[in-house]
Design a protein around this motif. Structure first.
Motif, PDB file in Angstrom:
ATOM      1  N   VAL A 126      -0.409  -3.093   3.577  1.00 18.35           N
ATOM      2  CA  VAL A 126       0.087  -1.765   3.934  1.00 18.35           C
ATOM      3  C   VAL A 126       0.250  -1.690   5.439  1.00 18.35           C
ATOM      4  O   VAL A 126      -0.617  -2.127   6.185  1.00 18.35           O
ATOM      5  CB  VAL A 126      -0.904  -0.679   3.455  1.00 18.35           C
ATOM      6  CG1 VAL A 126      -0.465   0.688   3.925  1.00 18.35           C
ATOM      7  CG2 VAL A 126      -1.031  -0.709   1.958  1.00 18.35           C
ATOM      8  N   GLU A 127       1.381  -1.165   5.827  1.00 20.93           N
ATOM      9  CA  GLU A 127       1.598  -0.995   7.269  1.00 20.93           C
ATOM     10  C   GLU A 127       1.020   0.338   7.696  1.00 20.93           C
ATOM     11  O   GLU A 127       1.335   1.378   7.114  1.00 20.93           O
ATOM     12  CB  GLU A 127       3.094  -1.013   7.558  1.00 20.93           C
ATOM     13  CG  GLU A 127       3.629  -2.406   7.703  1.00 20.93           C
ATOM     14  CD  GLU A 127       5.065  -2.404   8.161  1.00 20.93           C
ATOM     15  OE1 GLU A 127       5.669  -1.329   8.235  1.00 20.93           O
ATOM     16  OE2 GLU A 127       5.582  -3.493   8.426  1.00 20.93           O
ATOM     17  N   LEU A 128       0.201   0.291   8.704  1.00 23.22           N
ATOM     18  CA  LEU A 128      -0.382   1.525   9.219  1.00 23.22           C
ATOM     19  C   LEU A 128       0.160   1.776  10.613  1.00 23.22           C
ATOM     20  O   LEU A 128       0.453   0.831  11.353  1.00 23.22           O
ATOM     21  CB  LEU A 128      -1.899   1.420   9.280  1.00 23.22           C
ATOM     22  CG  LEU A 128      -2.588   1.184   7.955  1.00 23.22           C
ATOM     23  CD1 LEU A 128      -4.056   0.939   8.183  1.00 23.22           C
ATOM     24  CD2 LEU A 128      -2.386   2.385   7.060  1.00 23.22           C
ATOM     25  N   VAL A 129       0.299   3.025  10.943  1.00 21.48           N
ATOM     26  CA  VAL A 129       0.842   3.380  12.247  1.00 21.48           C
ATOM     27  C   VAL A 129      -0.278   3.930  13.119  1.00 21.48           C
ATOM     28  O   VAL A 129      -0.988   4.839  12.723  1.00 21.48           O
ATOM     29  CB  VAL A 129       1.949   4.436  12.105  1.00 21.48           C
ATOM     30  CG1 VAL A 129       2.528   4.771  13.453  1.00 21.48           C
ATOM     31  CG2 VAL A 129       3.018   3.953  11.158  1.00 21.48           C
ATOM     32  N   LEU A 162      -2.008   8.999   9.230  1.00 24.18           N
ATOM     33  CA  LEU A 162      -2.281   8.768   7.802  1.00 24.18           C
ATOM     34  C   LEU A 162      -1.370   7.671   7.283  1.00 24.18           C
ATOM     35  O   LEU A 162      -0.234   7.550   7.732  1.00 24.18           O
ATOM     36  CB  LEU A 162      -1.982  10.045   7.015  1.00 24.18           C
ATOM     37  CG  LEU A 162      -2.977  11.175   7.111  1.00 24.18           C
ATOM     38  CD1 LEU A 162      -2.524  12.299   6.219  1.00 24.18           C
ATOM     39  CD2 LEU A 162      -4.347  10.715   6.690  1.00 24.18           C
ATOM     40  N   PRO A 163      -1.838   6.870   6.342  1.00 21.26           N
ATOM     41  CA  PRO A 163      -0.956   5.866   5.757  1.00 21.26           C
ATOM     42  C   PRO A 163       0.155   6.526   4.955  1.00 21.26           C
ATOM     43  O   PRO A 163      -0.032   7.589   4.379  1.00 21.26           O
ATOM     44  CB  PRO A 163      -1.888   5.062   4.856  1.00 21.26           C
ATOM     45  CG  PRO A 163      -3.064   5.911   4.622  1.00 21.26           C
ATOM     46  CD  PRO A 163      -3.199   6.792   5.821  1.00 21.26           C
ATOM     47  N   HIS A 164       1.296   5.895   4.946  1.00 22.85           N
ATOM     48  CA  HIS A 164       2.421   6.415   4.190  1.00 22.85           C
ATOM     49  C   HIS A 164       2.075   6.386   2.712  1.00 22.85           C
ATOM     50  O   HIS A 164       1.581   5.383   2.212  1.00 22.85           O
ATOM     51  CB  HIS A 164       3.642   5.543   4.451  1.00 22.85           C
ATOM     52  CG  HIS A 164       4.874   6.020   3.746  1.00 22.85           C
ATOM     53  ND1 HIS A 164       5.427   7.252   4.004  1.00 22.85           N
ATOM     54  CD2 HIS A 164       5.636   5.446   2.800  1.00 22.85           C
ATOM     55  CE1 HIS A 164       6.492   7.411   3.242  1.00 22.85           C
ATOM     56  NE2 HIS A 164       6.641   6.331   2.502  1.00 22.85           N
ATOM     57  N   LEU A 209      11.995   6.561  11.084  1.00 28.62           N
ATOM     58  CA  LEU A 209      11.638   7.963  11.324  1.00 28.62           C
ATOM     59  C   LEU A 209      10.142   8.103  11.583  1.00 28.62           C
ATOM     60  O   LEU A 209       9.714   8.810  12.488  1.00 28.62           O
ATOM     61  CB  LEU A 209      12.051   8.795  10.102  1.00 28.62           C
ATOM     62  CG  LEU A 209      11.703  10.276  10.155  1.00 28.62           C
ATOM     63  CD1 LEU A 209      12.471  10.955  11.268  1.00 28.62           C
ATOM     64  CD2 LEU A 209      11.982  10.952   8.838  1.00 28.62           C
ATOM     65  N   LEU A 210       9.360   7.387  10.790  1.00 30.06           N
ATOM     66  CA  LEU A 210       7.914   7.504  10.944  1.00 30.06           C
ATOM     67  C   LEU A 210       7.461   6.935  12.276  1.00 30.06           C
ATOM     68  O   LEU A 210       6.547   7.447  12.918  1.00 30.06           O
ATOM     69  CB  LEU A 210       7.199   6.774   9.820  1.00 30.06           C
ATOM     70  CG  LEU A 210       7.398   7.341   8.426  1.00 30.06           C
ATOM     71  CD1 LEU A 210       6.480   6.641   7.448  1.00 30.06           C
ATOM     72  CD2 LEU A 210       7.142   8.817   8.400  1.00 30.06           C
ATOM     73  N   SER A 225       3.849  13.752   3.225  1.00 26.06           N
ATOM     74  CA  SER A 225       2.999  14.637   4.023  1.00 26.06           C
ATOM     75  C   SER A 225       3.571  14.785   5.420  1.00 26.06           C
ATOM     76  O   SER A 225       4.035  13.811   6.016  1.00 26.06           O
ATOM     77  CB  SER A 225       1.583  14.058   4.101  1.00 26.06           C
ATOM     78  OG  SER A 225       0.895  14.697   5.131  1.00 26.06           O
ATOM     79  N   PRO A 226       3.552  15.991   5.959  1.00 25.39           N
ATOM     80  CA  PRO A 226       4.059  16.173   7.323  1.00 25.39           C
ATOM     81  C   PRO A 226       3.225  15.442   8.366  1.00 25.39           C
ATOM     82  O   PRO A 226       3.678  15.249   9.489  1.00 25.39           O
ATOM     83  CB  PRO A 226       3.984  17.682   7.547  1.00 25.39           C
ATOM     84  CG  PRO A 226       3.555  18.286   6.291  1.00 25.39           C
ATOM     85  CD  PRO A 226       3.146  17.238   5.341  1.00 25.39           C
ATOM     86  N   ALA A 227       2.013  15.029   7.973  1.00 24.78           N
ATOM     87  CA  ALA A 227       1.152  14.356   8.944  1.00 24.78           C
ATOM     88  C   ALA A 227       1.643  12.950   9.260  1.00 24.78           C
ATOM     89  O   ALA A 227       1.197  12.332  10.215  1.00 24.78           O
ATOM     90  CB  ALA A 227      -0.270  14.301   8.416  1.00 24.78           C
TER      91      ALA A 227
END
Lengths: 1025, 140
Positions: free
Chosen positions: B105-108, B26-28, A539-540, A495-497
């Motif tokens: 889960v890694e969240l940003v 959003l989570p990856h 990148l993220l 997702s681009p988000a």
């Protein structure tokens, strides 16, 4: 005569008048019967003055229509119809009915009347059909409608007339060219160039025109919505697949100059209060795209010009202050003129630069065009000679980019003092927007990074010297590889988000037409690419590295060369057809075009709690001329195309204001509202009064426009009246004043009055309480002072308080948004917002805001609690105390109803109509004697449309049973949430009062009422920052 | 502006709202197979349960029935994911089995600057997740 024949004849003659059969006698009757039955020509009838057979036929064809109009006349001349089957009884019956004598004059008169009636019936064609359609089948010929001479001669005259009538209705075709000539390529291009002179076409125009409803807007021809039924499909594409839009109509302004100078100039036009400005660090480095609000220079809270997005070109040598920087500002076309003028004055760019050789001279091309347009006209009728001239005419080119630009108007301006160069790059680039999670895979599948030019290849053939030059430099090759690697990583992100908002990525890619799939395919994310490795994480987390944002698209010369050296589709297809193995990959080697592009991530929904990242996507910037070459590959990878309507839906579901409709304080927004009101009024007037809502009775003062000024003014005066009354007397005085003004707020006030005073009492932590709590007279005096010290600069204090503005200060909006939420007892909300506690909704907290912004509007989003889907111009109202009570009792209570209003205009309009009628009658009566020019002024004035409020509006806030707070600008059933959602503006003053008066549990509840309904419905207000 | 006069509470220090705004990203997510179900807290519980049941049952005559589905829950939704899996199992008369896996889960979190002079920051935060495999067993 056989029995059967007789019967048949009788049936036919059933409705014929008796005297017709009588007067001609039995023999004539028989002959007529013959004629009718067999359709043979009869000599006796040919002697008649008119062409008898025609008449006969027509009589036969329309026996019923003939008999009816004749009936009266015949009866009047005392002729009776025969009864059923009268013919058979005729000869016997006649002997009794024959009069003994007849008076010649009366008999002749009666016959004359009959003949006249018959003639009239014959000459008037009663049916709707054309002449040739009335012919019997065996007389029909091919192409009769086209060629009159194929009809029988006697009908030709009539057919001619009909044909002429039809010709007038038809569209005028260019007479001088036949169909084939019109389809000829050169002529088509000429025609296309002519047609886009007034409203510019985008490069994808012809593709769109075949599939979309086109509208002429903002000087462009734009696709409004697809002709196929696709509202829901487009929504699905946005949420789960990919929606493609052509945004090439957006305008780009380029500023070149020293960073310092540009920032200094532009800082006057924006304010830190509304968010980040041009100087934000990450935007300035070129890493991200920024967005901001532009104002007239030094006018911050007032006189907004509109929103804009911008990108800086990354520095080539970081840290060099003397380096010339490049800035692109992207604007909506409606805002361009105002903003361009303002930027010009701010940068002191007054020196227009005449188009140089570098830019194609529009003057030249236009004169060329004219020559070419004249040429074919001279040669009408000399078709053969055209070919020779064709060679000369050949350099005709499709207008690429701005064909409408006035040649005398400069589009670059230089400032001698600051050294800033502003140029208008509108339509010099294409901008496509991909929305939705599949946009990554579509991009990575459709675009392939350009092959690096190696030394070994022969250098003679390639026209792309700029790429050769770039490939000689190992650094730039390395950079290209890096960009390619980052781009490939995108394919594995679903997702681009997930990518930092506004990320910019530059790239040089090969010709996208080369690897076009045979059929339309649907791109899907490749699970193999979805590696969860360190690179993706990098990148993220950090986004694209700064150096990767570099793109050759910033360089005008390279863009021009890329546009010029594009291999035409025709040549490419020819080369493809010449391949030895059909369908195999076309290898062009060094001749393949290399196109510099820029990818910009568009953040979707960033505000609010739910649906985060909805509607995010990528924008692709391409050099002009390459639009279709990218458009088709995207579509062949499964992108669905949306038009302007989808843009509105996207912004609505994203809960972001749409341009220009949701900027009521900027000039473009005002213009838009006026136009919309005009259109809606016209549409309303087209319906008969009984079939359209009577808005006066519905209590809707302004169904087609939102009177923002009046709303803000009303609220200001309300509050002032309230304050004064509270100053003058005790709280009960205030109450009585309010109840006289309107019952609703009066009813709400008893609850709020004590609460407010409580708040004053309990705000112990407020260090400034003693000051604030002083007697109100002092408060009034202290007002201006406070404004001064609160104002971020003298400009704020100097700004006239009376002008309407929209509150865009992020700090204030944040506070408001915290107040709007129901400060409820449930644990989650309390836990989530511990910091909200610090700014409780106290009178002290909101008074300074009010003083600073006495007439301000706030952008709010509303979601309905239950049923109902709001529409634009829906009224946002304050619920009364009783509504809350009923809602508390019954959770499913849908809302109160507005009592019907009286229509004071109806009787006036009716009277006016009566008068007009009377006058008309008078006019008819004594047509010449009266001097009518100086007639009644009432009659002269234009008739009011029934059902609309005429004249100046009364107090808008208190017109209905619930006090008005604001209006909705966009609203519909939201498929993303599954309930009605609306976006609109409310008066800041009103909002603060409502929030203060409502109990904590129900804070933020309002009522919505569409203009054509009496039903109020509950909605929750939210301010998202 | 008006803030200058505003009282500032003690809580403010922990997350400097003046300089940064917190935006959760959003989570990856990995590409979704047809038999993956991500449980959330927005959708009605019953609807999510019905969706899982439908996947396991297949069409009218049992065509396209999945032999196993994966139910994923993150954070607050872990509870609900477990609940759904157990409900499925309980309603199947012993023909369904569950096997759970947990992960992190890694969240940003993005920290958007409020002033021009600051760079945007990102923070990594961990959250626990559960992946439950619900599969059909042939009753013996």
């Amino acid at each position: 005569m056989s029995n059967a024949k007789e019967r048949k004849h009788a049936k036919k003659m059933r409705n014929q008048p008796t005297n017709v059969t009588l007067s001609s006698g039995f023999a004539a009757e028989r002959s007529m019967k013959h004629h009718i039955g067999g359709g043979k020509p009869f000599n006796a009838q040919k002697q008649e003055p008119h062409s008898g057979t025609t008449r006969q036929r027509q009589t036969r064809m329309t026996p019923h229509s003939l008999s009816e109009p004749d009936g009266n006349e015949l009866c009047s001349s005392k002729v009776t119809f025969k009864k059923k089957g009268g013919w058979k009884a005729g000869p016997e019956g006649t002997s009794q009915e024959i009069p003994k004598y007849i008076t010649a004059s009366t008999f002749a008169q009666a016959r004359a009347a009959e003949i006249r009636a018959m003639l009239k019936a014959v000459t008037q064609k009663s049916s709707n059909s054309l002449v040739f359609q009335t012919l019997p089948r065996h007389m029909r010929r091919r192409a009769m409608s086209h060629n009159v001479r194929r009809l029988p001669r006697r009908l030709q005259e009539m057919a001619q007339k009909e044909a002429e009538k039809a010709v007038h209705q038809k569209k005028e075709h260019s007479k001088n060219k036949c169909h084939k000539a019109r389809r000829c390529h050169i002529n088509r291009v000429l025609e296309f160039n002519r047609r886009q002179k007034k409203n510019m076409w985008l490069e994808t125009h012809i593709w769109h025109a075949k599939r979309f409803h086109m509208v002429k807007k903002w000087g462009y021809c734009l696709g409004e919505r697809p002709t196929v039924k696709s509202h829901r499909a487009c929504y699905r594409a946005m949420t789960s697949r990919c929606l493609l839009q052509d945004l090439s109509y957006y305008c780009c302004l380029e500023l070149k100059g020293k960073e310092e100078e540009i920032l200094k100039a532009l800082s006057q036009m924006c304010s830190m209060d509304t968010g980040l400005t041009f100087a934000a660090v990450h935007c300035l480095s070129g890493k991200r795209q920024g967005s901001l609000m532009l104002y007239r220079a030094n006018k911050y809270p007032r006189e907004v010009l509109g929103p804009a997005t911008f990108i800086w070109r990354a520095e080539t040598t970081p840290g060099d202050p003397s380096e010339s920087r490049q800035l692109w500002i992207w604007l909506h076309p409606t805002l361009k003129q105002d903003i361009l003028e303002e930027i010009k004055t701010v940068c002191q760019c007054t020196e227009p630069i005449r188009p140089t050789l570098g830019i194609p001279d529009p003057l030249q091309t236009q004169s060329q065009e004219k020559n070419q347009a004249e040429l074919p006209e001279e040669q009408i009728g000399k078709k053969r000679k055209r070919k020779d001239n064709g060679e000369i005419v050949k350099p005709i080119k499709k207008v690429i980019g701005d064909g409408t630009r006035d040649p005398h108007q400069p589009y670059a301006w230089l400032s001698l003092t600051t050294g800033i160069l502003i140029s208008d790059l509108t339509t010099e680039m294409n901008r496509f927007r991909l929305i939705g999670p599949l946009s990554h895979s579509i991009l990575t599948e459709a675009l392939k990074a350009a092959a690096v030019h190696t030394e070994g290849q022969d250098t003679e053939e390639t026209p792309h010297h700029w790429w050769m030059e770039a490939c000689k430099n190992p650094d730039s090759v390395c950079l290209h590889r890096k960009q390619e690697a980052v781009f490939e990583l995108l394919g594995g992100i679903t997702s681009p988000a997930e990518i930092p908002a506004g990320t910019v990525l530059g790239l040089t890619i090969g010709d996208p037409r080369i690897n076009l799939p045979q059929k339309r395919t649907k791109a899907s994310t490749n699970p193999e690419k979805c590696l969860d490795n360190e690179k993706v994480r990098q990148l993220l987390l950090e986004g694209v590295p700064v150096e990767c944002t570099h793109s050759f698209i910033w360089d005008q010369d390279i863009c021009k060369s890329v546009t010029e050296n594009k291999i035409p589709d025709q040549d490419l297809n020819r080369m493809r057809s010449e391949l030895l193995v059909p369908g195999s990959q076309l290898v062009l080697g060094s001749r393949e075009s290399k196109i510099p592009i820029l990818l910009i991530q568009q953040p979707g929904r960033v505000t609010g709690e739910d649906r985060r990242g909805w509607g995010s996507g990528w924008d692709v910037l391409l050099p002009k001329g390459w639009g279709m070459a990218f458009w088709i590959p995207f579509i062949y990878r499964g992108a669905r195309v949306g038009g302007l309507k989808e843009t509105v839906v996207h912004s609505q579901y994203k809960r972001s204001p749409s341009i220009p409709g949701d900027f009521p304080d900027c000039p473009a927004g005002i213009l838009f509202a006026e136009e919309q009101a005009k259109n809606l009024l016209e549409k309303y007037k087209r319906r008969p009064p009984a079939k359209r809502p009577n808005y006066v009775k519905l209590g809707t003062l302004a169904p087609f426009c939102c009177p923002w000024e009046q709303l803000a003014q009303d609220w200001e005066s309300r509050v002032q009246a309230q304050d004064e009354s509270s100053i003058a007397s005790s709280p009960d005085g205030e109450e009585s004043d309010l109840s006289s003004g309107d019952e609703v707020l009066g009813a709400a006030e008893p609850a709020t009055g004590p609460q407010l005073s409580d708040d004053v009492g309990t705000s112990a932590f407020d260090p400034k309480e003693p000051e604030e709590g002083m007697d109100t007279e002092c408060q009034v005096q202290a007002g201006p002072e406070r404004v001064k010290d609160l104002g971020s600069g003298e400009n704020c204090a100097a700004a006239p308080g009376g002008q309407l503005c929209v509150l865009r200060s992020r700090k204030l909006l944040k506070r408001l948004s915290a107040w709007c939420g129901p400060s409820s007892e449930d644990g989650r909300a309390a836990r989530r917002a511990p910091c909200r506690r610090q700014e409780e909704l106290t009178r002290e907290a909101w008074l300074p805001i009010l003083e600073h912004f006495p007439r301000a509007l706030v952008w709010v989003s509303l979601s309905l609690l239950g049923k109902g889907s709001p529409e634009p111009h829906t009224m946002i109202c304050i619920p009364a105390q009783e509504d809350f009570l009923r809602l508390r009792e019954d959770r499913r209570y849908c809302g109160p109803q507005e009592p019907k209003h009286r229509d004071p205009f109806k009787s006036k309009i009716l009277k006016q109509k009566e008068k007009k009628k009377l006058e008309k009658r008078k006019q008819r009566g004594c047509a010449t004697s009266m001097d009518l020019a100086g007639g009644d002024p009432v009659a002269r004035q234009e008739a009011l449309p029934l059902g609309l409020w005429s004249g100046p509006l009364p107090a808008v806030t208190t017109h209905c049973s619930r006090v008005l707070l604001g209006f909705v600008t966009q609203g519909d059933f939201s498929m993303a949430v599954g309930c009605g959602e609306a976006l609109g503006f409310v008066s800041l003053t009103g909002l603060l009062h409502v929030l203060a008066s409502q109990p904590a549990a129900e804070r933020g509840l309002v009522l919505l009422r569409p203009p054509a309904s009496l039903q109020y419905r509950f909605a929750r207000i939210a301010i998202e920052v | 502006m008006a803030e200058n006069r505003e009282p500032r509470g003690p809580v403010e220090a922990e997350l400097d709202p003046v300089e940064y705004t917190l935006r959760k990203r959003l989570p990856h997510r990995l590409p979704r197979r047809p038999n993956d179900i991500y449980v959330n807290m927005k959708t009605d519980f019953k609807a999510q349960l019905a969706r899982c049941q439908k996947l396991l049952d297949g069409g009218a005559r049992g065509q396209n029935a999945c032999t196993e589905i994966y139910i994923h829950g993150l954070g607050l939704a872990i509870n609900r994911a477990i609940n759904i899996a157990l409900q499925l199992q309980a309603g199947s008369f012993g023909s369904l089995q569950v096997a759970a896996n947990t992960s992190t889960v890694e969240l940003v979190d993005e920290l958007e600057p409020e002033t021009d002079a600051r760079e945007p920051l990102t923070r990594i935060r961990n959250n626990s997740a559960i992946h439950i495999r619900v599969f059909r067993v042939t009753p013996k």
